[in-house]
Design a protein around this motif. Structure first.
Motif, PDB file in Angstrom:
ATOM      1  N   PHE A  86     -72.745  79.563 -14.871  1.00 29.83           N
ATOM      2  CA  PHE A  86     -73.189  78.981 -13.599  1.00 29.83           C
ATOM      3  C   PHE A  86     -72.092  78.111 -12.989  1.00 29.83           C
ATOM      4  CE2 PHE A  86     -75.112  75.589 -11.103  1.00 29.83           C
ATOM      5  CZ  PHE A  86     -75.876  76.322 -10.204  1.00 29.83           C
ATOM      6  N   LEU A  87     -71.434  77.305 -13.810  1.00 28.43           N
ATOM      7  CA  LEU A  87     -70.375  76.422 -13.304  1.00 28.43           C
ATOM      8  C   LEU A  87     -69.198  77.229 -12.777  1.00 28.43           C
ATOM      9  CD1 LEU A  87     -70.417  73.680 -16.103  1.00 28.43           C
ATOM     10  CD2 LEU A  87     -71.487  73.582 -13.842  1.00 28.43           C
ATOM     11  N   LEU A  88     -68.828  78.293 -13.483  1.00 32.39           N
ATOM     12  CA  LEU A  88     -67.741  79.147 -13.004  1.00 32.39           C
ATOM     13  C   LEU A  88     -68.119  79.790 -11.668  1.00 32.39           C
ATOM     14  CD1 LEU A  88     -66.679  80.810 -16.364  1.00 32.39           C
ATOM     15  CD2 LEU A  88     -65.216  79.373 -14.934  1.00 32.39           C
ATOM     16  N   LYS A  91     -64.676  62.245 -13.347  1.00 35.39           N
ATOM     17  CA  LYS A  91     -63.986  61.783 -14.548  1.00 35.39           C
ATOM     18  C   LYS A  91     -64.819  62.025 -15.800  1.00 35.39           C
ATOM     19  CE  LYS A  91     -60.527  59.497 -16.493  1.00 35.39           C
ATOM     20  NZ  LYS A  91     -59.163  60.058 -16.544  1.00 35.39           N
ATOM     21  N   ARG A  92     -66.115  61.981 -15.654  1.00 29.91           N
ATOM     22  CA  ARG A  92     -67.007  62.204 -16.798  1.00 29.91           C
ATOM     23  C   ARG A  92     -66.774  63.593 -17.406  1.00 29.91           C
ATOM     24  NH1 ARG A  92     -73.583  61.613 -16.242  1.00 29.91           N
ATOM     25  NH2 ARG A  92     -74.178  62.374 -18.331  1.00 29.91           N
ATOM     26  N   LEU A  93     -66.522  64.563 -16.568  1.00 29.82           N
ATOM     27  CA  LEU A  93     -66.268  65.918 -17.056  1.00 29.82           C
ATOM     28  C   LEU A  93     -64.910  65.984 -17.763  1.00 29.82           C
ATOM     29  CD1 LEU A  93     -67.541  67.968 -13.978  1.00 29.82           C
ATOM     30  CD2 LEU A  93     -68.776  67.408 -16.073  1.00 29.82           C
ATOM     31  N   TRP A  94     -63.929  65.323 -17.176  1.00 27.11           N
ATOM     32  CA  TRP A  94     -62.603  65.290 -17.796  1.00 27.11           C
ATOM     33  C   TRP A  94     -62.675  64.642 -19.181  1.00 27.11           C
ATOM     34  CZ3 TRP A  94     -57.883  67.309 -17.057  1.00 27.11           C
ATOM     35  CH2 TRP A  94     -56.831  66.741 -17.775  1.00 27.11           C
ATOM     36  N   VAL A 141     -66.825  73.881 -17.529  1.00 28.49           N
ATOM     37  CA  VAL A 141     -66.660  72.436 -17.314  1.00 28.49           C
ATOM     38  C   VAL A 141     -65.329  72.156 -16.630  1.00 28.49           C
ATOM     39  CG1 VAL A 141     -66.430  70.186 -18.432  1.00 28.49           C
ATOM     40  CG2 VAL A 141     -68.161  71.794 -19.232  1.00 28.49           C
ATOM     41  N   PHE A 142     -64.265  72.849 -17.065  1.00 31.52           N
ATOM     42  CA  PHE A 142     -62.972  72.635 -16.410  1.00 31.52           C
ATOM     43  C   PHE A 142     -63.044  73.048 -14.940  1.00 31.52           C
ATOM     44  CE2 PHE A 142     -58.662  73.485 -15.066  1.00 31.52           C
ATOM     45  CZ  PHE A 142     -57.972  72.397 -15.575  1.00 31.52           C
ATOM     46  N   ALA A 143     -63.695  74.190 -14.668  1.00 29.36           N
ATOM     47  CA  ALA A 143     -63.849  74.628 -13.278  1.00 29.36           C
ATOM     48  C   ALA A 143     -64.665  73.619 -12.484  1.00 29.36           C
ATOM     49  CB  ALA A 143     -64.512  76.006 -13.246  1.00 29.36           C
ATOM     50  N   ALA A 144     -65.685  73.030 -13.115  1.00 27.78           N
ATOM     51  CA  ALA A 144     -66.495  72.016 -12.430  1.00 27.78           C
ATOM     52  C   ALA A 144     -65.673  70.757 -12.167  1.00 27.78           C
ATOM     53  CB  ALA A 144     -67.735  71.682 -13.265  1.00 27.78           C
ATOM     54  N   LEU A 202     -56.059  71.998 -19.888  1.00 23.22           N
ATOM     55  CA  LEU A 202     -55.851  70.557 -19.996  1.00 23.22           C
ATOM     56  C   LEU A 202     -54.371  70.230 -20.213  1.00 23.22           C
ATOM     57  CD1 LEU A 202     -58.927  69.688 -22.254  1.00 23.22           C
ATOM     58  CD2 LEU A 202     -58.677  69.165 -19.829  1.00 23.22           C
ATOM     59  N   TYR A 203     -53.707  71.034 -21.006  1.00 25.47           N
ATOM     60  CA  TYR A 203     -52.268  70.833 -21.243  1.00 25.47           C
ATOM     61  C   TYR A 203     -51.481  70.909 -19.938  1.00 25.47           C
ATOM     62  CZ  TYR A 203     -47.452  72.059 -22.297  1.00 25.47           C
ATOM     63  OH  TYR A 203     -46.078  72.115 -22.307  1.00 25.47           O
ATOM     64  N   ARG A 204     -51.867  71.795 -19.070  1.00 25.97           N
ATOM     65  CA  ARG A 204     -51.138  71.950 -17.805  1.00 25.97           C
ATOM     66  C   ARG A 204     -51.204  70.677 -16.959  1.00 25.97           C
ATOM     67  NH1 ARG A 204     -53.128  78.115 -16.203  1.00 25.97           N
ATOM     68  NH2 ARG A 204     -51.522  79.198 -17.418  1.00 25.97           N
ATOM     69  N   VAL A 205     -52.232  69.882 -17.193  1.00 25.65           N
ATOM     70  CA  VAL A 205     -52.347  68.607 -16.489  1.00 25.65           C
ATOM     71  C   VAL A 205     -51.647  67.499 -17.266  1.00 25.65           C
ATOM     72  CG1 VAL A 205     -53.954  66.907 -15.539  1.00 25.65           C
ATOM     73  CG2 VAL A 205     -54.551  69.343 -15.475  1.00 25.65           C
ATOM     74  N   GLU A 206     -51.913  67.428 -18.565  1.00 24.74           N
ATOM     75  CA  GLU A 206     -51.440  66.322 -19.400  1.00 24.74           C
ATOM     76  C   GLU A 206     -50.020  66.511 -19.942  1.00 24.74           C
ATOM     77  OE1 GLU A 206     -53.405  63.265 -20.690  1.00 24.74           O
ATOM     78  OE2 GLU A 206     -53.987  63.838 -18.647  1.00 24.74           O
ATOM     79  N   LYS A 207     -49.611  67.771 -20.128  1.00 23.78           N
ATOM     80  CA  LYS A 207     -48.290  68.094 -20.712  1.00 23.78           C
ATOM     81  C   LYS A 207     -48.133  67.515 -22.119  1.00 23.78           C
ATOM     82  CE  LYS A 207     -47.111  70.019 -16.809  1.00 23.78           C
ATOM     83  NZ  LYS A 207     -47.191  71.477 -16.682  1.00 23.78           N
ATOM     84  N   ASP A 208     -49.227  67.503 -22.858  1.00 23.92           N
ATOM     85  CA  ASP A 208     -49.197  66.997 -24.231  1.00 23.92           C
ATOM     86  C   ASP A 208     -49.161  68.190 -25.178  1.00 23.92           C
ATOM     87  OD1 ASP A 208     -49.571  65.830 -26.693  1.00 23.92           O
ATOM     88  OD2 ASP A 208     -51.101  64.422 -25.991  1.00 23.92           O
ATOM     89  N   GLN A 209     -48.053  68.334 -25.881  1.00 27.58           N
ATOM     90  CA  GLN A 209     -47.804  69.518 -26.694  1.00 27.58           C
ATOM     91  C   GLN A 209     -48.872  69.743 -27.761  1.00 27.58           C
ATOM     92  OE1 GLN A 209     -45.165  71.201 -25.594  1.00 27.58           O
ATOM     93  NE2 GLN A 209     -45.483  72.960 -26.953  1.00 27.58           N
ATOM     94  N   LYS A 210     -49.501  68.672 -28.227  1.00 27.07           N
ATOM     95  CA  LYS A 210     -50.503  68.825 -29.285  1.00 27.07           C
ATOM     96  C   LYS A 210     -51.698  69.663 -28.836  1.00 27.07           C
ATOM     97  CE  LYS A 210     -53.350  64.717 -28.345  1.00 27.07           C
ATOM     98  NZ  LYS A 210     -53.801  63.404 -28.826  1.00 27.07           N
ATOM     99  N   MET A 211     -51.874  69.778 -27.514  1.00 29.38           N
ATOM    100  CA  MET A 211     -53.024  70.502 -26.990  1.00 29.38           C
ATOM    101  C   MET A 211     -52.883  72.014 -27.142  1.00 29.38           C
ATOM    102  SD  MET A 211     -53.746  68.333 -23.505  1.00 29.38           S
ATOM    103  CE  MET A 211     -54.567  66.730 -23.526  1.00 29.38           C
ATOM    104  N   ILE A 212     -51.664  72.503 -27.269  1.00 24.89           N
ATOM    105  CA  ILE A 212     -51.482  73.958 -27.345  1.00 24.89           C
ATOM    106  C   ILE A 212     -50.756  74.428 -28.598  1.00 24.89           C
ATOM    107  CG2 ILE A 212     -51.561  74.281 -24.847  1.00 24.89           C
ATOM    108  CD1 ILE A 212     -48.497  74.572 -24.938  1.00 24.89           C
ATOM    109  N   GLU A 213     -50.128  73.527 -29.319  1.00 24.15           N
ATOM    110  CA  GLU A 213     -49.318  73.938 -30.467  1.00 24.15           C
ATOM    111  C   GLU A 213     -50.133  74.646 -31.554  1.00 24.15           C
ATOM    112  OE1 GLU A 213     -45.730  74.667 -32.282  1.00 24.15           O
ATOM    113  OE2 GLU A 213     -46.223  74.005 -30.251  1.00 24.15           O
ATOM    114  N   PRO A 214     -51.332  74.161 -31.918  1.00 24.63           N
ATOM    115  CA  PRO A 214     -52.095  74.882 -32.931  1.00 24.63           C
ATOM    116  C   PRO A 214     -52.438  76.318 -32.528  1.00 24.63           C
ATOM    117  CG  PRO A 214     -52.940  72.656 -32.680  1.00 24.63           C
ATOM    118  CD  PRO A 214     -51.972  72.885 -31.556  1.00 24.63           C
ATOM    119  N   PHE A 215     -52.765  76.530 -31.255  1.00 22.23           N
ATOM    120  CA  PHE A 215     -53.083  77.885 -30.806  1.00 22.23           C
ATOM    121  C   PHE A 215     -51.840  78.759 -30.811  1.00 22.23           C
ATOM    122  CE2 PHE A 215     -54.158  80.897 -27.176  1.00 22.23           C
ATOM    123  CZ  PHE A 215     -54.916  81.743 -27.973  1.00 22.23           C
TER     124      PHE A 215
END
Length: 363
Positions: free
Chosen positions: A351-353, A72-75, A62-65, A108-121
């Protein structure tokens, strides 16, 4: 003579129509429309927990698509997924399957720069590094099955590159090499699914034709993982050659196993026992080979015709409603049956990739 001339003209006309019908598959607008159609159908027909490995593969697609079509629907669908998961990996600390979804979090973090997106991982990986893995008879290493090489390494490498933290790349290198040493068959240049599919296992398994069992989807996931790692690693990274060497060897072998319809069978070395082209393995192979051509690792004149046949074949698996048919269900080997109605979220992801790389090629 007139009959012969008429036959030749009819043959040429049919060939022209075939060329016209297949040429459309490589037009940018067609690729985008088909990708969106497949993605939208799958989003309307969810399956499994959102953090599950199956959705890890789907949302990578989906991200690749989204990158390809800008819809925007995919985002929004990816953001909704992350929020529903609270940006957490799956619950199993050391299981690669539960880390696959984190690839999309980091993208997604690389676009948004929102730390919550990667901190748990990040916290999960730090705990994983500090916690010894409990081994078993067929689980002597952390990533003991070949599919794991798509699930976890790209997520770890993306995390290390994003945070400029070499320890995550080094950790991924260590675990990846363990899997390579355990499962990579240097005679066939393919990966066994796990130890039980190796010829030296106490109860050796073979295909009906006597060949070793090499699962299309398992090897497809490995190749998909390899290119996602290579796409992240710096050109001067000290261990990059290890991944490039594997990719080149596997690419050559996979090219030799493509069937006349452009697809690959569920069993790579016994295609006659599994006559239908399988969507998920074929999708990942197409993605990986197209990426290799686009990034200069594979010779265009040798591999672009392989990708061309594969992409035409993959388009033939798309059903009228948009779902990606002929996808083998969840399992550990080639045996599970599938039809045009068989679908799984990872088949759509593959398929999307594939489409995201095919569209970049010079047709």
């Amino acid at each position: 003579m007139k009959k012969l001339l008429s036959f030749l003209l009819l043959t040429l006309f049919a060939a022209s129509l075939t060329a016209q019908n297949t040429n459309k598959f490589f037009k940018s607008n067609h690729i985008k429309r088909t990708m969106n159609k497949a993605a939208y159908w799958q989003l309307k027909n969810p399956k499994h927990e959102l953090y599950d490995w199956t959705n890890g593969a789907f949302y990578a697609g989906v991200f690749a698509a989204w990158e390809t079509t800008g819809k925007k629907r995919l985002w929004n669908a990816m953001i909704d997924m992350g929020e529903a998961n609270e940006w957490k990996p799956g619950p199993r600390l050391q299981h690669a399957d539960d880390h696959a979804i984190c690839q999309t979090y980091i993208d997604l973090y690389r676009v948004e720069k929102d730390q919550k997106m990667i901190e748990p991982f990040r916290k999960t990986v730090d705990e994983m590094i500090a916690t010894p893995y409990k081994t078993g008879e067929i689980r002597p290493i952390t990533w003991w099955w070949c599919d794991a090489l798509f699930m976890a390494p790209p997520a770890l490498v993306k995390l290390g590159v994003t945070l400029d933290e070499p320890k995550y790349l080094e950790f991924s290198d260590k675990l990846f090499r363990e899997t390579y040493d355990l499962l990579f068959d240097k005679e066939e240049n393919l990966y066994a699914r796990d130890m039980m599919y190796q010829t030296n296992w106490k109860e050796p398994k073979t295909e009906a034709n006597g060949e070793k069992i090499f699962w299309s989807r398992g090897n497809g996931w490995v190749m998909g993982g390899l290119v996602r790692v290579l796409d992240e690693l710096p050109a001067d990274y000290e261990n990059r050659a290890f991944y490039e060497d594997q990719f080149l060897k596997m690419a050559e072998r996979i090219k030799s196993l493509q069937q006349d319809d452009g697809l690959w069978r569920a069993s790579l070395l016994d295609p006659k026992s599994y006559p239908g082209g399988e969507a998920s393995g074929s999708g990942f192979f197409t993605y990986a080979l197209a990426w290799g051509v686009n990034n200069g690792l594979l010779e265009k004149s040798e591999y672009q015709p392989v990708v061309e046949k594969a992409w035409i074949g993959l388009n033939g698996l798309i059903q009228p409603d948009g779902h990606v048919g002929w996808t083998q269900p969840i399992g550990a080997d080639p045996r599970a049956n599938f039809t045009n109605d068989s679908w799984e979220v990872y088949g759509t992801g593959a398929f999307l990739l594939a489409g995201s790389e095919v569209i970049k090629m010079d047709w």
